[in-house]
Design a protein around this motif. Structure first.
Motif, PDB file in Angstrom:
ATOM      1  N   HIS A   1      -0.518  -6.109   1.567  1.00  0.00           N
ATOM      2  CA  HIS A   1      -1.406  -7.130   1.000  1.00  0.00           C
ATOM      3  C   HIS A   1      -2.853  -6.667   1.082  1.00  0.00           C
ATOM      4  CE1 HIS A   1       2.027  -9.882   0.971  1.00  0.00           C
ATOM      5  NE2 HIS A   1       2.285  -9.429   2.187  1.00  0.00           N
ATOM      6  N   GLU A   2      -3.616  -7.075   0.108  1.00  0.00           N
ATOM      7  CA  GLU A   2      -5.051  -6.787   0.120  1.00  0.00           C
ATOM      8  C   GLU A   2      -5.722  -7.568   1.247  1.00  0.00           C
ATOM      9  OE1 GLU A   2      -6.378  -7.709  -3.804  1.00  0.00           O
ATOM     10  OE2 GLU A   2      -5.238  -6.086  -4.722  1.00  0.00           O
ATOM     11  N   PRO A   3      -6.797  -7.071   1.816  1.00  0.00           N
ATOM     12  CA  PRO A   3      -7.551  -5.883   1.387  1.00  0.00           C
ATOM     13  C   PRO A   3      -7.011  -4.565   1.940  1.00  0.00           C
ATOM     14  CG  PRO A   3      -8.681  -6.896   3.223  1.00  0.00           C
ATOM     15  CD  PRO A   3      -7.492  -7.783   2.922  1.00  0.00           C
ATOM     16  N   ILE A   4      -5.971  -4.626   2.814  1.00  0.00           N
ATOM     17  CA  ILE A   4      -5.463  -3.387   3.423  1.00  0.00           C
ATOM     18  C   ILE A   4      -4.790  -2.514   2.375  1.00  0.00           C
ATOM     19  CG2 ILE A   4      -3.889  -2.471   5.159  1.00  0.00           C
ATOM     20  CD1 ILE A   4      -4.410  -5.074   6.753  1.00  0.00           C
ATOM     21  N   ARG A   5      -3.995  -3.124   1.542  1.00  0.00           N
ATOM     22  CA  ARG A   5      -3.405  -2.411   0.406  1.00  0.00           C
ATOM     23  C   ARG A   5      -4.504  -2.197  -0.634  1.00  0.00           C
ATOM     24  NH1 ARG A   5      -0.380  -5.648  -4.268  1.00  0.00           N
ATOM     25  NH2 ARG A   5       0.428  -3.917  -5.551  1.00  0.00           N
ATOM     26  N   VAL A   6      -4.753  -0.930  -0.974  1.00  0.00           N
ATOM     27  CA  VAL A   6      -5.796  -0.596  -1.940  1.00  0.00           C
ATOM     28  C   VAL A   6      -5.124  -0.212  -3.255  1.00  0.00           C
ATOM     29  CG1 VAL A   6      -7.761   0.898  -2.465  1.00  0.00           C
ATOM     30  CG2 VAL A   6      -7.335   0.187  -0.097  1.00  0.00           C
ATOM     31  N   ARG A   7      -5.267  -1.057  -4.243  1.00  0.00           N
ATOM     32  CA  ARG A   7      -4.628  -0.803  -5.536  1.00  0.00           C
ATOM     33  C   ARG A   7      -5.395   0.251  -6.329  1.00  0.00           C
ATOM     34  NH1 ARG A   7      -2.144  -6.235  -8.151  1.00  0.00           N
ATOM     35  NH2 ARG A   7      -2.194  -7.619  -6.340  1.00  0.00           N
ATOM     36  N   GLY A   8      -4.672   0.976  -7.166  1.00  0.00           N
ATOM     37  CA  GLY A   8      -5.314   1.919  -8.060  1.00  0.00           C
ATOM     38  C   GLY A   8      -5.832   1.231  -9.314  1.00  0.00           C
ATOM     39  N   ASN A   9      -6.800   1.862  -9.951  1.00  0.00           N
ATOM     40  CA  ASN A   9      -7.328   1.320 -11.212  1.00  0.00           C
ATOM     41  C   ASN A   9      -7.246   2.341 -12.343  1.00  0.00           C
ATOM     42  OD1 ASN A   9      -9.330   3.135 -10.577  1.00  0.00           O
ATOM     43  ND2 ASN A   9     -11.024   1.675 -10.691  1.00  0.00           N
ATOM     44  N   GLY A  10      -6.450   3.404 -12.116  1.00  0.00           N
ATOM     45  CA  GLY A  10      -6.305   4.438 -13.128  1.00  0.00           C
ATOM     46  C   GLY A  10      -7.301   5.572 -13.036  1.00  0.00           C
ATOM     47  N   ASP A  11      -8.277   5.459 -12.132  1.00  0.00           N
ATOM     48  CA  ASP A  11      -9.292   6.496 -11.959  1.00  0.00           C
ATOM     49  C   ASP A  11      -8.832   7.450 -10.861  1.00  0.00           C
ATOM     50  OD1 ASP A  11     -11.492   8.091 -11.549  1.00  0.00           O
ATOM     51  OD2 ASP A  11     -12.903   6.448 -11.200  1.00  0.00           O
ATOM     52  N   ILE A  12      -8.547   8.691 -11.201  1.00  0.00           N
ATOM     53  CA  ILE A  12      -8.032   9.656 -10.227  1.00  0.00           C
ATOM     54  C   ILE A  12      -9.039   9.959  -9.127  1.00  0.00           C
ATOM     55  CG2 ILE A  12      -8.821  11.725 -11.459  1.00  0.00           C
ATOM     56  CD1 ILE A  12      -6.091  13.002 -10.736  1.00  0.00           C
ATOM     57  N   ARG A  13     -10.335   9.702  -9.389  1.00  0.00           N
ATOM     58  CA  ARG A  13     -11.364   9.951  -8.372  1.00  0.00           C
ATOM     59  C   ARG A  13     -11.393   8.868  -7.295  1.00  0.00           C
ATOM     60  NH1 ARG A  13     -14.680  11.474 -13.124  1.00  0.00           N
ATOM     61  NH2 ARG A  13     -15.051  13.743 -13.005  1.00  0.00           N
ATOM     62  N   ARG A  14     -10.774   7.752  -7.566  1.00  0.00           N
ATOM     63  CA  ARG A  14     -10.850   6.608  -6.648  1.00  0.00           C
ATOM     64  C   ARG A  14      -9.657   6.602  -5.692  1.00  0.00           C
ATOM     65  NH1 ARG A  14      -9.092   1.284  -6.227  1.00  0.00           N
ATOM     66  NH2 ARG A  14     -10.644  -0.223  -5.505  1.00  0.00           N
ATOM     67  N   GLU A  15      -9.949   6.359  -4.415  1.00  0.00           N
ATOM     68  CA  GLU A  15      -8.872   6.260  -3.436  1.00  0.00           C
ATOM     69  C   GLU A  15      -7.987   5.052  -3.721  1.00  0.00           C
ATOM     70  OE1 GLU A  15     -12.039   6.597  -2.601  1.00  0.00           O
ATOM     71  OE2 GLU A  15     -12.160   8.519  -1.551  1.00  0.00           O
ATOM     72  N   ARG A  16      -6.706   5.223  -3.481  1.00  0.00           N
ATOM     73  CA  ARG A  16      -5.750   4.122  -3.528  1.00  0.00           C
ATOM     74  C   ARG A  16      -4.673   4.394  -2.486  1.00  0.00           C
ATOM     75  NH1 ARG A  16      -1.007   5.614  -6.142  1.00  0.00           N
ATOM     76  NH2 ARG A  16      -1.144   7.447  -7.512  1.00  0.00           N
ATOM     77  N   THR A  17      -3.895   3.398  -2.159  1.00  0.00           N
ATOM     78  CA  THR A  17      -2.832   3.574  -1.179  1.00  0.00           C
ATOM     79  C   THR A  17      -1.684   4.344  -1.821  1.00  0.00           C
ATOM     80  OG1 THR A  17      -3.451   1.514  -0.070  1.00  0.00           O
ATOM     81  CG2 THR A  17      -1.290   2.422   0.440  1.00  0.00           C
ATOM     82  N   VAL A  18      -1.501   5.587  -1.380  1.00  0.00           N
ATOM     83  CA  VAL A  18      -0.438   6.427  -1.936  1.00  0.00           C
ATOM     84  C   VAL A  18       0.771   6.507  -1.014  1.00  0.00           C
ATOM     85  CG1 VAL A  18      -2.101   7.808  -3.241  1.00  0.00           C
ATOM     86  CG2 VAL A  18      -1.370   8.582  -0.968  1.00  0.00           C
ATOM     87  N   GLY A  19       0.672   5.900   0.166  1.00  0.00           N
ATOM     88  CA  GLY A  19       1.802   5.916   1.085  1.00  0.00           C
ATOM     89  C   GLY A  19       1.523   5.083   2.318  1.00  0.00           C
ATOM     90  N   THR A  20       2.586   4.767   3.027  1.00  0.00           N
ATOM     91  CA  THR A  20       2.496   3.995   4.268  1.00  0.00           C
ATOM     92  C   THR A  20       3.538   4.532   5.230  1.00  0.00           C
ATOM     93  OG1 THR A  20       1.938   2.062   2.920  1.00  0.00           O
ATOM     94  CG2 THR A  20       2.447   1.670   5.229  1.00  0.00           C
ATOM     95  N   VAL A  21       3.178   4.624   6.505  1.00  0.00           N
ATOM     96  CA  VAL A  21       4.098   5.161   7.500  1.00  0.00           C
ATOM     97  C   VAL A  21       4.097   4.282   8.742  1.00  0.00           C
ATOM     98  CG1 VAL A  21       2.316   6.713   8.413  1.00  0.00           C
ATOM     99  CG2 VAL A  21       4.719   7.210   8.846  1.00  0.00           C
TER     100      VAL A  21
ATOM    101  N   ARG B   1       6.973   4.654   3.088  1.00  0.00           N
ATOM    102  CA  ARG B   1       6.984   4.214   1.702  1.00  0.00           C
ATOM    103  C   ARG B   1       6.021   5.105   0.932  1.00  0.00           C
ATOM    104  NH1 ARG B   1       7.320  -2.468   1.580  1.00  0.00           N
ATOM    105  NH2 ARG B   1       9.287  -2.597   2.770  1.00  0.00           N
ATOM    106  N   ARG B   2       6.542   5.772  -0.080  1.00  0.00           N
ATOM    107  CA  ARG B   2       5.709   6.637  -0.904  1.00  0.00           C
ATOM    108  C   ARG B   2       5.230   5.848  -2.116  1.00  0.00           C
ATOM    109  NH1 ARG B   2       7.816  12.383  -3.155  1.00  0.00           N
ATOM    110  NH2 ARG B   2       9.400  11.070  -4.129  1.00  0.00           N
ATOM    111  N   GLY B   3       3.909   5.799  -2.310  1.00  0.00           N
ATOM    112  CA  GLY B   3       3.326   5.004  -3.379  1.00  0.00           C
ATOM    113  C   GLY B   3       2.837   3.669  -2.850  1.00  0.00           C
ATOM    114  N   ASP B   4       2.603   2.746  -3.742  1.00  0.00           N
ATOM    115  CA  ASP B   4       2.123   1.406  -3.397  1.00  0.00           C
ATOM    116  C   ASP B   4       3.142   0.738  -2.471  1.00  0.00           C
ATOM    117  OD1 ASP B   4       1.484  -1.344  -3.355  1.00  0.00           O
ATOM    118  OD2 ASP B   4       0.644  -1.248  -5.386  1.00  0.00           O
TER     119      ASP B   4
END
Length: 344
Positions: free
Chosen positions: A296-316, A328-331
């Motif tokens: 859940h946000e704000p901890i989960r950082v969603r992508g906006n399509g911009d490769i330069r912007r950080e997003r949550t790509v995994g969780t361990v 979990r790989r990805g959102d």
């Protein structure tokens, strides 16, 4: 993800790693130079970076000669040059924090209990790297130690745990002058390879010359600490519950914090939210309960399509005493969980 099982001396481990993932490694290098040229505002090349990469290699060889041998083995196994093998290790240092504005990077928590400990985090990166996430399952015959590493294609270290019950997570913090030294990702791998507990990790870190600032959260069977690292200095904080995001928590280090205001606001929001959600969990919380914190946000950082912007790509979620890693790989709100066992 299928774990890459590796065993032998350092060169043999690297060579087997390179053979197993050679096509993917070469593809990543050919993908706009590890996607750096999709992130940088000014293009670069291997030739442009060669001198810098070579000097990083000298620092790696000085502080962690075994890992340098593994990098050599990776080059041989993947059929790439040594400079390319080194670039895979120092990619984040090459990016720096002035050339590429940073908007956020990872939320980490640790809960230390008498019979069960958890070290968990999001992995927030730019570069759309979730497709290159991998698991290394390494056995060191000389010591008998096993190491389970979550990393990315061709990168020897990132985060993980070992068969001594030691687990290490990390957060990017920005400060000081980044220099030609040992990349923190490789420092983490070195600690997992050579250390059995928090105390030996802290001692080991004091002997390394790190290239860049980081915060490491380290947990063993008895204790847990957060270690903030800035220009050769360390600030250590211990506790039964630890949460870290991307700004310095140590008062002395805070004055050197170079995080931009937008990213700092995100970091503070994630820190507060994670602390609150962690406190709401009872002592019988499961891995699913911890994973839910990150969905859940704000901890989960969603992508906006911009490769330069950080997003949550995994969780361990790591349970070091049990040798279990849930990934979990990805959102994390959309991905399914895979479980890896260190003692299997």
């Amino acid at each position: 993800m299928t774990p890459i099982k590796l065993s032998g001396d350092a060169f043999q481990i690297g060579e087997a790693h390179g053979r197993a993932l050679g096509a993917q490694i070469r593809g990543f290098l050919d993908d706009d130079l590890c996607r750096l040229n999709r992130i940088f505002y000014q293009r670069t090349s291997l030739a442009d970076l060669r001198e810098t990469i070579t000097r990083y290699g000298e620092a790696i060889s000085r502080d962690t000669p075994a890992l340098f041998d593994e990098i050599r083995g990776l080059a041989a196994g993947a059929e790439i040059g040594i400079e390319e093998s080194l670039l895979l290790q120092v990619r984040r240092e090459v990016m720096g924090y002035n050339r590429v504005p940073t908007g956020g990077d990872c939320t980490t928590l640790c809960r230390k209990q008498s019979k069960h400990s958890v070290l968990a985090q999001t992995i927030d990166l730019n570069g759309d790297l979730d497709d290159h996430m991998m698991i290394l399952d390494i056995t060191h015959p000389s010591s008998g130690r096993r190491v389970l590493v979550l990393s990315f294609v061709g990168l020897l270290g990132y985060l993980g745990m070992n068969s001594d019950g030691l687990a290490i997570g990390l957060n990017l913090v920005l400060g000081g002058t980044w220099c030609l030294g040992l990349p923190p990702y490789l420092a983490i791998r070195h600690l997992l390879d050579t250390c059995s507990d928090v105390e030996t990790c802290i001692d080991g870190l004091s002997r390394l010359h790190l290239a860049s600032s980081r915060a490491l959260t380290i947990c063993d069977r008895r204790s847990a600490v957060t270690v903030e690292l800035l220009e050769g200095k360390m600030a250590v904080a211990s506790g039964a519950e630890l949460v870290h995001t991307n700004h310095f928590l140590n008062r002395d280090f805070a004055a050197a914090d170079a995080i931009n205001p937008f990213a700092r606001n995100s970091s503070v929001r994630r820190l507060v939210a994670c602390r609150e959600r962690l406190q709401q969990l009872g002592t019988a919380a499961t891995s699913k309960d911890y994973m839910e914190i990150f969905c859940h946000e704000p901890i989960r950082v969603r992508g906006n399509g911009d490769i330069r912007r950080e997003r949550t790509v995994g969780t361990v979620i790591m349970s070091p005493e049990d040798g279990i890693m849930h990934v979990r790989r990805g959102d994390p709100a959309l991905a399914s969980t895979q479980t890896f066992h260190l003692h299997a």
